[in-house]
Design a protein around this motif. Structure first.
Motif, mmCIF file in Angstrom:
data_model
loop_
_atom_site.group_PDB
_atom_site.id
_atom_site.type_symbol
_atom_site.label_atom_id
_atom_site.label_comp_id
_atom_site.label_asym_id
_atom_site.label_seq_id
_atom_site.Cartn_x
_atom_site.Cartn_y
_atom_site.Cartn_z
ATOM 1 N N THR A 136 0.763 -1.105 0.077
ATOM 2 C CA THR A 136 -0.208 -0.045 0.040
ATOM 3 C C THR A 136 1.073 1.187 0.101
ATOM 4 O OG1 THR A 136 -1.568 -1.221 1.091
ATOM 5 C CG2 THR A 136 -1.845 1.186 1.062
ATOM 6 N N ARG A 137 1.655 1.500 0.904
ATOM 7 C CA ARG A 137 2.451 2.671 1.156
ATOM 8 C C ARG A 137 3.963 2.104 1.815
ATOM 9 N NH1 ARG A 137 1.214 8.108 1.016
ATOM 10 N NH2 ARG A 137 1.935 8.256 3.486
ATOM 11 N N PRO A 138 4.828 1.612 0.864
ATOM 12 C CA PRO A 138 6.064 1.315 1.512
ATOM 13 C C PRO A 138 7.080 2.448 1.999
ATOM 14 C CG PRO A 138 6.174 1.121 -0.783
ATOM 15 C CD PRO A 138 4.748 1.311 -0.347
ATOM 16 N N SER A 139 7.641 2.433 2.966
ATOM 17 C CA SER A 139 8.470 3.533 3.397
ATOM 18 C C SER A 139 9.395 4.173 2.399
ATOM 19 C CB SER A 139 9.386 3.431 4.542
ATOM 20 O OG SER A 139 10.386 2.313 4.468
ATOM 21 N N LEU A 140 9.724 5.327 2.219
ATOM 22 C CA LEU A 140 10.810 5.966 1.345
ATOM 23 C C LEU A 140 12.176 5.326 1.785
ATOM 24 C CD1 LEU A 140 11.810 7.864 -0.798
ATOM 25 C CD2 LEU A 140 12.003 9.673 1.164
ATOM 26 N N GLU A 141 12.298 5.024 2.823
ATOM 27 C CA GLU A 141 13.832 4.380 3.250
ATOM 28 C C GLU A 141 13.985 3.070 2.667
ATOM 29 O OE1 GLU A 141 16.433 3.357 7.419
ATOM 30 O OE2 GLU A 141 14.176 3.994 7.490
ATOM 31 N N GLU A 142 12.823 2.200 2.587
ATOM 32 C CA GLU A 142 12.979 0.941 2.199
ATOM 33 C C GLU A 142 13.324 0.967 0.730
ATOM 34 O OE1 GLU A 142 10.257 -3.057 1.646
ATOM 35 O OE2 GLU A 142 9.536 -1.346 2.627
ATOM 36 N N ALA A 165 12.040 3.801 -8.416
ATOM 37 C CA ALA A 165 12.977 5.236 -8.089
ATOM 38 C C ALA A 165 12.145 6.241 -8.566
ATOM 39 C CB ALA A 165 14.209 5.279 -9.059
ATOM 40 N N GLU A 166 10.943 6.429 -9.407
ATOM 41 C CA GLU A 166 10.157 7.522 -9.821
ATOM 42 C C GLU A 166 9.214 7.651 -8.681
ATOM 43 O OE1 GLU A 166 6.915 8.357 -13.151
ATOM 44 O OE2 GLU A 166 7.953 6.548 -13.187
ATOM 45 N N ARG A 167 8.578 6.831 -7.965
ATOM 46 C CA ARG A 167 7.995 6.764 -6.956
ATOM 47 C C ARG A 167 8.861 7.520 -5.576
ATOM 48 N NH1 ARG A 167 4.390 1.142 -6.736
ATOM 49 N NH2 ARG A 167 3.419 1.411 -8.734
ATOM 50 N N ALA A 168 10.061 7.052 -5.385
ATOM 51 C CA ALA A 168 10.809 7.485 -4.387
ATOM 52 C C ALA A 168 11.120 8.863 -4.840
ATOM 53 C CB ALA A 168 12.124 6.821 -4.359
ATOM 54 N N ALA A 169 11.368 9.285 -5.733
ATOM 55 C CA ALA A 169 11.579 10.635 -6.101
ATOM 56 C C ALA A 169 10.456 11.448 -5.904
ATOM 57 C CB ALA A 169 12.120 10.683 -7.548
ATOM 58 N N ALA A 170 9.286 11.158 -6.260
ATOM 59 C CA ALA A 170 8.252 11.897 -5.659
ATOM 60 C C ALA A 170 8.016 12.223 -4.608
ATOM 61 C CB ALA A 170 6.855 11.265 -6.326
ATOM 62 N N GLU A 197 -1.785 15.701 0.162
ATOM 63 C CA GLU A 197 -0.833 15.098 -1.181
ATOM 64 C C GLU A 197 0.055 13.974 -0.683
ATOM 65 O OE1 GLU A 197 1.379 18.384 -2.590
ATOM 66 O OE2 GLU A 197 -0.422 19.824 -2.713
ATOM 67 N N ALA A 198 0.412 13.858 0.537
ATOM 68 C CA ALA A 198 1.274 12.748 0.908
ATOM 69 C C ALA A 198 0.327 11.472 0.991
ATOM 70 C CB ALA A 198 1.983 13.136 2.409
ATOM 71 N N ARG A 199 -0.681 11.637 1.400
ATOM 72 C CA ARG A 199 -1.470 10.276 1.175
ATOM 73 C C ARG A 199 -2.037 9.696 -0.194
ATOM 74 N NH1 ARG A 199 -3.986 13.057 5.585
ATOM 75 N NH2 ARG A 199 -5.484 14.196 4.247
ATOM 76 N N GLY A 200 -1.548 10.731 -1.069
ATOM 77 C CA GLY A 200 -1.818 10.257 -2.572
ATOM 78 C C GLY A 200 -0.553 9.667 -3.246
ATOM 79 N N LEU A 201 0.504 9.691 -2.394
ATOM 80 C CA LEU A 201 1.876 9.089 -2.932
ATOM 81 C C LEU A 201 1.670 7.736 -3.017
ATOM 82 C CD1 LEU A 201 4.201 11.886 -1.711
ATOM 83 C CD2 LEU A 201 3.607 11.712 -4.157
ATOM 84 N N ARG A 202 2.423 6.861 -3.774
ATOM 85 C CA ARG A 202 2.677 5.453 -3.575
ATOM 86 C C ARG A 202 3.590 5.159 -2.461
ATOM 87 N NH1 ARG A 202 0.517 2.777 -7.874
ATOM 88 N NH2 ARG A 202 0.471 0.988 -6.470
ATOM 89 N N VAL A 203 4.568 6.050 -2.274
ATOM 90 C CA VAL A 203 5.644 5.755 -1.068
ATOM 91 C C VAL A 203 5.398 6.616 -0.305
ATOM 92 C CG1 VAL A 203 8.160 5.711 -0.767
ATOM 93 C CG2 VAL A 203 7.247 4.600 -2.958
ATOM 94 N N ALA A 204 5.580 6.228 1.109
ATOM 95 C CA ALA A 204 5.500 7.231 2.342
ATOM 96 C C ALA A 204 6.538 7.995 2.409
ATOM 97 C CB ALA A 204 5.137 6.139 3.694
ATOM 98 N N PRO A 205 6.535 9.388 2.535
ATOM 99 C CA PRO A 205 7.666 10.278 2.651
ATOM 100 C C PRO A 205 8.323 10.169 4.088
ATOM 101 C CG PRO A 205 5.686 11.530 1.622
ATOM 102 C CD PRO A 205 5.149 10.074 2.037
#
Length: 258
Positions: A136-142, A165-170, A197-205
């Motif tokens: 659902t929303r893996p961590s940015l660190e992972e 990498a694209e999702r992590a960059a966002a 906006e963060a809730r709409g990202l595929r990777v959790a900031p």
């Protein structure tokens, strides 16, 4: 042993066969070892050739033969693992650990190390990355950690790595905006918009927790301030509220009634 190049050929030429030494190496074989570094496998092989030519046996020569044999065995195991369709992660990790413990220079060390590490990543870390992409929303660190590993092994162009990498960059760009908002103590509306906006990202900031905490702190402050304004409050408590309000995202206008 021909696949190992001049080093392996020279080494095996100095070994015993049937209890007898082989004949002296041909000049061409010796020339293959000319100028080799003393701390390389070629240097060890050259010492063994000289020992054989001098008909000298010693504990040191025996140790050098054992070392050369262990390197040949490691090479054979490494090539077998690279040729195998699915070696175990433990086997690959063991080979990499053994390579780090080999005390002599190997001309192909870097190449084989990268190949083993790449195969290990594809067998163990690649499934982890695919799993993270489906989560659902893996961590940015992972996600960024897995992408960095792949890039370091020359695997950065794999489709799943590019997608991750694209999702992590966002998520990283969002973190930069969140950091600026926190530093500027932007108002609640701006912070809530960022959180949406963060809730709409595929990777959790990484900074979403800090931003949510700032919003929660401000909301708590508002509730306490409202009680203070409508009731009887000491000067000390008002001073505390004003001081705390300055550290939140409550604008000056919101602190004015106090």
């Amino acid at each position: 042993g021909g696949g190992g190049g001049g080093e392996v050929e020279a080494d095996e030429g100095g070994r015993r066969r049937g209890g007898e030494r082989r004949e002296k190496r041909a000049p061409l074989d010796r020339s293959l070892l000319k100028g080799v570094a003393a701390n390389s496998l070629g240097g060890v092989q050259l010492l063994l050739l000289e020992s054989d030519e001098l008909r000298v046996e010693s504990d040191e020569a025996a140790q050098l033969r054992e070392l050369a044999a262990s390197v040949r065995a490691w090479r054979s195991a490494a090539r077998a693992a690279l040729d195998a369709p699915s070696p175990s992660e433990e086997e690959l990790a063991g080979l990499l650990q053994q390579l780090s413990n080999i005390p002599v220079r190997l001309r192909e060390r870097g190449e084989i190390q990268r190949s083993l590490a790449s195969k290990r990543w594809l067998l163990s870390r690649r499934p982890a990355l695919l799993s993270a992409l489906e989560a659902t929303r893996p961590s940015l660190e992972e996600v960024s950690g897995l992408c960095d590993e792949a890039a370091g092994l020359g695997l950065g162009q794999l489709p799943e790595v590019l997608q991750a990498a694209e999702r992590a960059a966002a998520a990283e760009k969002w973190d930069e905006r969140a950091e600026r908002a926190l530093a500027r103590r932007e108002g609640m509306d701006a912070l809530r918009q960022l959180l949406a906006e963060a809730r709409g990202l595929r990777v959790a900031p990484s900074r979403s927790g800090a931003l949510q905490q700032r919003v929660d702190d401000a909301a708590s402050w508002w509730a306490r301030a409202a009680d203070a304004v409508s009731g009887v409050t000491s000067v000390e408590e008002l001073d505390t509220l004003l001081r705390q309000g300055g550290g939140t995202s409550v604008p000056p206008a919101g602190r004015a009634p106090l």
